[in-house]
Design a protein around this motif. Structure first.
Motif, mmCIF file in Angstrom:
data_model
loop_
_atom_site.group_PDB
_atom_site.id
_atom_site.type_symbol
_atom_site.label_atom_id
_atom_site.label_comp_id
_atom_site.label_asym_id
_atom_site.label_seq_id
_atom_site.Cartn_x
_atom_site.Cartn_y
_atom_site.Cartn_z
ATOM 1 N N ILE A 1 43.524 -63.085 13.902
ATOM 2 C CA ILE A 1 42.957 -64.432 13.799
ATOM 3 C C ILE A 1 41.774 -64.452 12.822
ATOM 4 O O ILE A 1 41.327 -65.526 12.407
ATOM 5 C CB ILE A 1 42.497 -64.957 15.180
ATOM 6 N N TYR A 2 41.291 -63.269 12.446
ATOM 7 C CA TYR A 2 40.159 -63.182 11.528
ATOM 8 C C TYR A 2 40.597 -63.021 10.069
ATOM 9 O O TYR A 2 39.758 -63.001 9.160
ATOM 10 C CB TYR A 2 39.254 -61.998 11.918
ATOM 11 N N SER A 3 41.889 -62.919 9.836
ATOM 12 C CA SER A 3 42.378 -62.597 8.485
ATOM 13 C C SER A 3 42.029 -63.656 7.442
ATOM 14 O O SER A 3 41.681 -63.329 6.304
ATOM 15 C CB SER A 3 43.891 -62.368 8.508
ATOM 16 N N ASN A 4 42.135 -64.916 7.803
ATOM 17 C CA ASN A 4 41.833 -65.975 6.834
ATOM 18 C C ASN A 4 40.368 -65.961 6.422
ATOM 19 O O ASN A 4 40.044 -66.157 5.241
ATOM 20 C CB ASN A 4 42.224 -67.342 7.384
ATOM 21 N N LYS A 5 39.467 -65.694 7.388
ATOM 22 C CA LYS A 5 38.052 -65.586 7.050
ATOM 23 C C LYS A 5 37.837 -64.372 6.151
ATOM 24 O O LYS A 5 37.052 -64.427 5.182
ATOM 25 C CB LYS A 5 37.217 -65.467 8.321
ATOM 26 N N LEU A 6 38.535 -63.299 6.453
ATOM 27 C CA LEU A 6 38.450 -62.089 5.641
ATOM 28 C C LEU A 6 38.898 -62.378 4.206
ATOM 29 O O LEU A 6 38.245 -61.979 3.236
ATOM 30 C CB LEU A 6 39.313 -60.993 6.275
ATOM 31 N N LEU A 7 40.005 -63.097 4.073
ATOM 32 C CA LEU A 7 40.526 -63.433 2.748
ATOM 33 C C LEU A 7 39.584 -64.369 1.991
ATOM 34 O O LEU A 7 39.443 -64.254 0.768
ATOM 35 C CB LEU A 7 41.911 -64.067 2.881
ATOM 36 N N ASP A 8 38.940 -65.285 2.731
ATOM 37 C CA ASP A 8 37.957 -66.177 2.091
ATOM 38 C C ASP A 8 36.800 -65.368 1.491
ATOM 39 O O ASP A 8 36.331 -65.650 0.385
ATOM 40 C CB ASP A 8 37.406 -67.175 3.110
ATOM 41 N N THR A 9 36.344 -64.372 2.245
ATOM 42 C CA THR A 9 35.231 -63.539 1.783
ATOM 43 C C THR A 9 35.630 -62.727 0.556
ATOM 44 O O THR A 9 34.877 -62.629 -0.416
ATOM 45 C CB THR A 9 34.770 -62.592 2.909
ATOM 46 N N LEU A 10 36.817 -62.139 0.582
ATOM 47 C CA LEU A 10 37.297 -61.380 -0.578
ATOM 48 C C LEU A 10 37.376 -62.273 -1.809
ATOM 49 O O LEU A 10 36.998 -61.865 -2.914
ATOM 50 C CB LEU A 10 38.667 -60.768 -0.276
ATOM 51 N N SER A 11 37.862 -63.482 -1.630
ATOM 52 C CA SER A 11 37.978 -64.427 -2.738
ATOM 53 C C SER A 11 36.602 -64.783 -3.292
ATOM 54 O O SER A 11 36.407 -64.875 -4.502
ATOM 55 C CB SER A 11 38.705 -65.691 -2.278
ATOM 56 N N GLN A 12 35.640 -64.965 -2.407
ATOM 57 C CA GLN A 12 34.275 -65.316 -2.800
ATOM 58 C C GLN A 12 33.674 -64.247 -3.717
ATOM 59 O O GLN A 12 32.947 -64.562 -4.665
ATOM 60 C CB GLN A 12 33.409 -65.496 -1.558
ATOM 61 N N TYR A 13 33.987 -62.987 -3.440
ATOM 62 C CA TYR A 13 33.425 -61.873 -4.222
ATOM 63 C C TYR A 13 34.402 -61.359 -5.279
ATOM 64 O O TYR A 13 34.157 -60.322 -5.891
ATOM 65 C CB TYR A 13 33.007 -60.736 -3.281
ATOM 66 N N ASN A 14 35.487 -62.080 -5.487
ATOM 67 C CA ASN A 14 36.498 -61.695 -6.475
ATOM 68 C C ASN A 14 36.940 -60.246 -6.263
ATOM 69 O O ASN A 14 37.062 -59.460 -7.204
ATOM 70 C CB ASN A 14 35.973 -61.879 -7.898
ATOM 71 N N ALA A 15 37.141 -59.888 -5.007
ATOM 72 C CA ALA A 15 37.525 -58.527 -4.639
ATOM 73 C C ALA A 15 38.986 -58.500 -4.188
ATOM 74 O O ALA A 15 39.456 -59.418 -3.514
ATOM 75 C CB ALA A 15 36.625 -58.021 -3.512
ATOM 76 N N LYS A 16 39.694 -57.442 -4.587
ATOM 77 C CA LYS A 16 41.077 -57.258 -4.156
ATOM 78 C C LYS A 16 41.141 -56.078 -3.196
ATOM 79 O O LYS A 16 40.404 -55.094 -3.338
ATOM 80 C CB LYS A 16 41.984 -57.002 -5.355
ATOM 81 N N ALA A 17 42.037 -56.160 -2.233
ATOM 82 C CA ALA A 17 42.145 -55.138 -1.199
ATOM 83 C C ALA A 17 43.599 -54.795 -0.953
ATOM 84 O O ALA A 17 44.511 -55.402 -1.526
ATOM 85 C CB ALA A 17 41.480 -55.623 0.092
#
Length: 511
Positions: free
Chosen positions: A325-341
């Motif tokens: 349930i936390y994945s979308n927030k996680l993806l938002d944060t990655l997008s904010q920092y232009n980070a790929k995982a």
């Protein structure tokens, strides 16, 4: 009647023999095709002062004489080509130049070379724009049109003088990038006897500015930054083979079957990934492409703009146990920092949160399998059970996203359970197993404290010259503190990139 026919045949034969053709001895015209103005001269649209003035040719300016005419006032006029325009000038106040000292080139992209001095003769080849030639002979037709005999190094024949222009020594005609095939001396002039000014190393990229063809000897005038000079024609090429290593500087770079964006994509490379260069090529559009080898038999072409010779500072963030349930927030944060995982996911969770998994792929992250049960007693029961769990998860990822990913991470890592027979079974199914070299211990801290702990081990890997492969989990405390970790990694100069199947995986060593 028979006598008349014989005379007619003889006349035709004589006329044919008098016509110029390639290889024939043709009497040179008295008119030298190159000249310059000894005073200011007006160029008219016709062979009389009554015709409109087209241009003023300043003193000492060069032009080409392409025809001649004597008008009704018994004035001798010359048809000339000057600055791309054709017109007429009086045959006064000019000085003809030594024909043998002049170089000519095509005034268009290419000029036809014909077997004889007429458009009716067979097309034998083309003189390309920027190729320098000397005129071997001239011929003026009855209509006043001048033709010249020349050789482009391969073909000898005739071209209309009006289709040529005087070669301007300082002009960059071609601007064509090429590569030096071997260590080559650059000469002051287009001759092996000319003085050498410096040496170009094999594989060096230079620009051909013009080409000199004199007889069968071909020389290129090249530019190397602010330096320029002449090199033999066979010392450079559009493609050169060598061995070197470069790094991907784009977030994602496609490897293609050929040296053009029109070719099919073979695979994609990741930012910072090291690749072996085996060949460098300039395609028809003048773009530089590299043939690369990225491991596991993967080869193809990539544009030069996507690579650099400088190593990149890259880290790999790997996220286990999702999606949640936390994945979308996680993806938002990655997008904010232009980070790929890279997400290593459990089968049941993929089925529970398919939209999150689809977004991972859409956002440019890598996805892989992390088992079905995540139970060491079930997963490691045998090599077959381990393989089957990964195959099930791989199939689910493909069903949800369309991506057939062979990336895997085994539960709890590969030590101590992944013995050699397990690894062999995974490799047989083309799975690519990844471990980590930085364990965040986020499950143990269960707070933001994992950030400093992680950064400490990131710094240790940097001292070793190793790219950090960081393990975190898709869980609430980790996701909440993720902005702090990403911010600190960015301050250290890291770019976070996803793993891909062409990379050599980091694996714990068997004891």
């Amino acid at each position: 009647m028979a006598i008349i026919k014989k005379q007619l045949i003889l006349l035709i034969i004589c006329s044919f023999l008098l016509m110029p053709f390639a290889g024939s001895a043709v009497a040179a015209a008295d008119l030298s095709p190159s000249a310059f103005a000894q005073e200011n001269v007006t160029m008219h649209s016709g062979a009389s002062d009554q015709y409109q003035a087209k241009a003023l040719i300043s003193k000492s300016k060069e032009f080409i004489i392409i025809g001649e005419f004597t008008n009704s006032l018994n004035e001798h006029w010359l048809r000339i080509k000057y600055d791309g325009e054709t017109g007429w000038i009086k045959d006064t106040g000019i000085r003809r130049m030594d024909l043998n000292a002049q170089y000519f080139t095509s005034s268009a992209a290419k000029t036809p070379i014909r077997r004889g001095a007429s458009l009716s003769y067979q097309h034998a080849g083309d003189l390309k724009h920027g190729a320098m030639v000397k005129i071997m002979d001239t011929f003026t037709r009855e209509d006043g049109e001048m033709w010249v005999r020349l050789s482009d190094g391969n073909v000898t024949g005739w071209s209309r003088l009006q289709d040529l222009e005087l070669f301007e020594g300082t002009r960059n005609y071609l601007n064509k990038p090429v590569f030096v095939k071997t260590d080559t001396q650059v000469k002051r002039g287009a001759s092996s006897a000319a003085k050498a000014v410096y040496t170009l190393k094999k594989g060096k990229e230079v620009t051909i500015q013009s080409t000199l063809i004199n007889g069968k000897e071909v020389w290129h005038r090249i530019a190397d930054g602010k330096r320029s000079g002449w090199v033999p024609g066979d010392s450079v090429a559009s493609q050169v083979n060598y061995s070197a290593y470069m790094y991907v500087k784009d977030q994602s770079a496609a490897i293609r079957r050929g040296a053009s964006a029109s070719y099919k994509t073979v695979s994609n490379l990741t930012y910072g990934q090291q690749v072996k260069i085996t060949s460098e090529f300039v395609n028809g559009s003048g773009d530089i492409w590299y043939k690369v080898s990225a491991g596991k038999g993967l080869e193809g072409w990539i544009p030069g703009t996507s690579l650099t010779s400088q190593p990149m500072k890259v880290a790999y963030l790997t996220i286990d146990d999702g999606p949640t349930i936390y994945s979308n927030k996680l993806l938002d944060t990655l997008s904010q920092y232009n980070a790929k995982a890279t997400f290593f996911m459990v089968n049941g969770n993929i089925n529970a949160y398919p939209k999150a998994v689809k977004r991972m792929v859409t956002d440019g992250h890598a996805v892989g399998s992390h088992s079905v049960t995540h139970d060491k007693n079930k997963f490691y029961r045998s090599p077959a059970t381990a393989v089957n769990e990964m195959k099930t998860t791989r199939n689910t990822i493909k069903k949800v996203t369309g991506v057939n990913s062979n990336l895997i991470r085994t539960p709890y890592g590969s030590i101590p359970y992944m013995k050699q027979n397990y690894r062999n079974a995974m490799a047989k199914e083309h799975f690519i197993m990844w471990d980590w070299n930085v364990d965040s211990m986020d499950w143990k801290f269960n707070s933001s404290s994992y950030v400093n702990y992680t950064l400490h081990y990131v710094d240790m890997q940097e001292k070793k010259g190793q790219a950090p492969i960081i393990l975190i989990h898709d869980r609430k405390a980790t996701v909440n503190a993720l902005p702090s970790l990403l911010s600190q990694l960015k301050k250290r100069g890291y770019v976070l990139a996803p793993l891909n199947e062409s990379m050599t995986p980091h694996q714990f060593k068997l004891k």
